[in-house]
Design a protein around this motif. Structure first.
Motif, PDB file in Angstrom:
ATOM      1  N   LEU A  41      14.656 -30.100 -75.613  1.00  9.63           N
ATOM      2  CA  LEU A  41      14.636 -30.184 -74.158  1.00  9.63           C
ATOM      3  C   LEU A  41      15.004 -28.857 -73.504  1.00  9.63           C
ATOM      4  O   LEU A  41      14.552 -28.538 -72.421  1.00  9.63           O
ATOM      5  N   SER A  42      15.852 -28.075 -74.179  1.00  7.81           N
ATOM      6  CA  SER A  42      16.314 -26.846 -73.532  1.00  7.81           C
ATOM      7  C   SER A  42      15.364 -25.679 -73.754  1.00  7.81           C
ATOM      8  O   SER A  42      15.604 -24.575 -73.278  1.00  7.81           O
ATOM      9  N   GLU A  43      14.276 -25.933 -74.499  1.00 13.41           N
ATOM     10  CA  GLU A  43      13.258 -24.918 -74.729  1.00 13.41           C
ATOM     11  C   GLU A  43      12.771 -24.268 -73.426  1.00 13.41           C
ATOM     12  O   GLU A  43      12.765 -23.051 -73.292  1.00 13.41           O
ATOM     13  N   GLY A  44      12.417 -25.111 -72.467  1.00 10.88           N
ATOM     14  CA  GLY A  44      11.911 -24.614 -71.184  1.00 10.88           C
ATOM     15  C   GLY A  44      12.942 -23.749 -70.483  1.00 10.88           C
ATOM     16  O   GLY A  44      12.617 -22.727 -69.870  1.00 10.88           O
ATOM     17  N   LEU A  45      14.185 -24.155 -70.593  1.00 12.95           N
ATOM     18  CA  LEU A  45      15.276 -23.416 -69.957  1.00 12.95           C
ATOM     19  C   LEU A  45      15.337 -21.993 -70.516  1.00 12.95           C
ATOM     20  O   LEU A  45      15.403 -21.009 -69.781  1.00 12.95           O
TER      21      LEU A  45
END
Lengths: 315, 328
Positions: A289-293
């Protein structure tokens, strides 16, 4: 004598250093990062991005953008998926996938040039239109079970390196040469730097711009065939969000969104950086989930760094 | 003479859109069963609210020129929706406090975009593309409930009092139309057409250099516009979570395209500095009606986006055609 200062100052160098640091961190903290299967996997995943990024680099150098690349890849997946399932030769699938991409890219370029429509609008509209057409062609179903014999182009290896990576390397060398030394390649930079000056000095603005979009489409189509052959599955959402990875790779690789500046090698390095981050986060069990961040923050930091550096140099 | 009539019809955006609206309305009434009845028509307006708010956000940003565009409205909406959802459903805050914090979250996200655009001097396309990644990712992270494993989960245990804005009606008219959309529309119309700030915005959008020389703080105008875009996205998030009684971390996906399409169809010039709130309102009505008609006719949702893609390209083509014609 080699001018070290000039090399160190280049974006490509910074990205390379980042890649090395991250690789070192991941290989110490995880056991699998340096394993053959993981690196093969990594190369397979980023080869599609690297191939499409060749065209996207040129598009962004002209000051444009193409957000329809993901849908184009998806449509090429559908076409090649049907052909491979139908027992046609993989070569025919390749030709048609590239042609479909080329067609979509040409329409993009034509709308932008002849209709005077901003690239973001033209390709955003196209992105959704193609996605709807994909849905229509698939009829809500999905293609799976492509015969293994046809999947060599996506899964095969030569000298231990996956075939898609060989193809990407070959294309990158050819187009880097093209962009640096052929007249049309130089025209692409000229259009991005100063369209008016380029026009006055005899560059055909319209055909140059159509060329870069058509090429991006064709390369996305090629990546689509590879993707279909690699995964063996085609769905309505195949390639969704792919364009973001490509744009991120290009921007991280130092191509200026203002146009006129950038290299294909930089984009390749950008693709590696994005690929390694994604891969390493999976291995470290950081939620995907934190990939985009991380990618979003990297884009902003790298562009900001560029702007600050440019300001310092003009002072 | 004939050419003059056509010119006025296409050239006057509000007139053109009104005509398009009437034609579509008649067409849908005859071809789609279940379209022309009072329940459907009032019910339809509630779907237009979220889209309308995002379209107004997009309109403001595009008006400010300098390549202004906000690709992150959908992600900001997702982020605020999940913030509100988690605060009420998992933390147990009162709905009103949660909504206030939600609005502040949207404002903060918009300010972040605005700072990078106006102070950082990064292209809006790049800033909001990165913003899209970041806010979407944050929404997913916040949505993870450690009790139920590592996957993002929607929140839907709201108290009844939270539903008033999205599900209640007065005389058949949905609350969100009456108490959110209409006031926002009026305020923005007033701001753009009657205040100094509105004139500054048009000035910045149509000619940045001239605006700078006439003493307008261009950076500040742009900062405000992106911040407002965040706030409007947050309002849209509040309305939609209340309407569907669920906060999902992916709720805003795909909304940015629709918002941009509506703004551009409504006559907001993509080069900035041109367009009105009234045009956007008509355009919201048209797209909402079209979506409703396609849905009632049983056409898959993906074609709503496909049709929008066509409308988007078509309306910009028309705009550019008109500009070229005016020059001749």
């Amino acid at each position: 004598m080699i001018n070290f200062q000039r090399i160190v100052r280049r974006r490509e160098f910074t990205v390379l250093v980042l890649i090395l640091i991250l690789s070192a961190i991941f290989s110490f903290t995880t056991e699998r990062f340096l394993s053959v299967s993981n690196i093969t996997n990594l190369l397979l995943q980023l080869s599609g991005v690297a191939i499409t990024a060749i065209g996207m680099t040129m598009v962004i150098i002209t000051g444009g953008i193409d957000v329809s690349a993901g849908s184009t890849l998806g449509m090429a997946c559908v076409v090649s998926g049907y052909l491979l399932m139908g027992g046609y030769s993989p070569f025919l699938a390749l030709v048609l996938a590239v042609l479909v991409g080329l067609g979509i890219g040409f329409v993009n370029g034509a709308i932008i040039v002849w209709g005077d429509v901003p690239p973001i609008i033209a390709t955003l509209g196209m992105m959704n239109l193609i996605r709807a057409l994909m849905f229509q062609t698939l009829g809500g179903r999905w293609i799976s079970g492509i015969p293994p014999a046809c999947r060599t182009i996506g899964l095969g290896k030569w000298l231990g390196v996956p075939i898609p990576m060989w193809i990407a390397t070959f294309l990158i060398i050819v187009f880097s040469y093209f962009l640096s030394y052929r007249p049309l390649g130089r025209h692409i930079y000229a259009v991005g730097n100063n369209p008016e000056a380029a026009r006055v000095s005899g560059v055909n603005l319209k055909s140059t711009i159509i060329f870069v979009y058509a090429l991006t489409g064709a390369l996305a189509g090629f990546a689509g065939l590879i993707n279909a052959a690699r995964t063996g599955i085609v769905q309505t959402n195949s390639g969704m969000g792919f364009e973001l990875d490509v744009i991120a790779a290009v921007v991280l690789g130092g191509t200026s969104a203002l146009g006129g500046r950038g290299t294909i090698i930089g984009s390749l390095l950008g693709a590696f950086l994005v690929g390694i981050i994604k891969n390493g986060m999976v291995l470290l069990n950081v939620p995907a989930l934190s990939e985009g961040l991380v990618i979003g923050a990297l884009i902003i930091i790298s562009v900001l760094a560029d702007i600050i550096r440019a300001r310092r140099e003009t002072r | 003479m004939k050419r003059d009539i056509w010119d006025t019809i296409i050239g006057n955006r509000v007139f053109f859109l009104s005509l398009l609206f009437v034609i579509l309305f008649i067409l849908l009434s005859f071809t789609v069963p279940g379209f022309l009845n009072l329940y459907n028509l009032t019910n339809m307006t509630q779907y237009g609210v979220e889209l309308g708010l995002l379209a107004l956000a997009e309109a403001l940003v595009i008006l400010s020129g300098g390549g202004g565009i906000d690709l992150s409205v959908g992600s900001m909406m997702s982020l605020v929706a999940i913030v509100i959802g988690v605060l009420i459903g998992r933390v147990g805050l009162s709905p009103s406090l949660a909504v206030v914090i939600g609005m502040l979250t949207g404002l903060a996200a918009g300010l972040f975009n605005g700072l990078l655009v106006s102070v950082g001097k990064i292209l809006p396309l790049i800033v909001t593309l990165a913003g899209m990644y970041i806010y979407r990712s944050l929404a997913l992270i916040i949505a993870v409930d450690p009790q139920f494993g590592p996957n993002p989960m929607p929140v839907s245990n709201f108290s009844k009092s939270f539903y008033f804005i999205g599900q209640y009606r007065i005389g058949g008219i949905p609350f969100q139309v009456l108490f959110i959309f209409v006031p926002v529309l009026l305020i923005l119309h007033f701001l753009l057409s009657r205040t100094a700030w509105g004139r500054k915005l048009y000035g910045v959008g149509s000619n940045e250099t001239a605006a700078t020389f006439s003493g307008i703080d261009v950076s500040r105008v742009r900062l405000t516009v992106y911040a407002l875009s965040g706030l409007l996205s947050a309002l849209a998030a509040w309305v939609i979570t209340s309407r569907i009684a669920s906060a999902r971390p992916d709720i805003g996906t795909g909304y940015e395209l629709q918002a941009i399409t509506i703004a551009v169809l409504g006559g907001i010039s993509i080069q900035g500095g041109e367009g009105t709130v009234g045009g956007v309102l008509l355009s919201v009505a048209i797209i909402t009606m079209l979506n409703n008609g396609l849905q009632l006719a049983g056409i898959h949702q993906i074609w709503q986006l496909g049709a929008l893609g066509l409308v988007l390209i078509g309306s910009v083509l028309l705009n550019q055609f008109l500009i070229r014609r005016r020059k001749i």
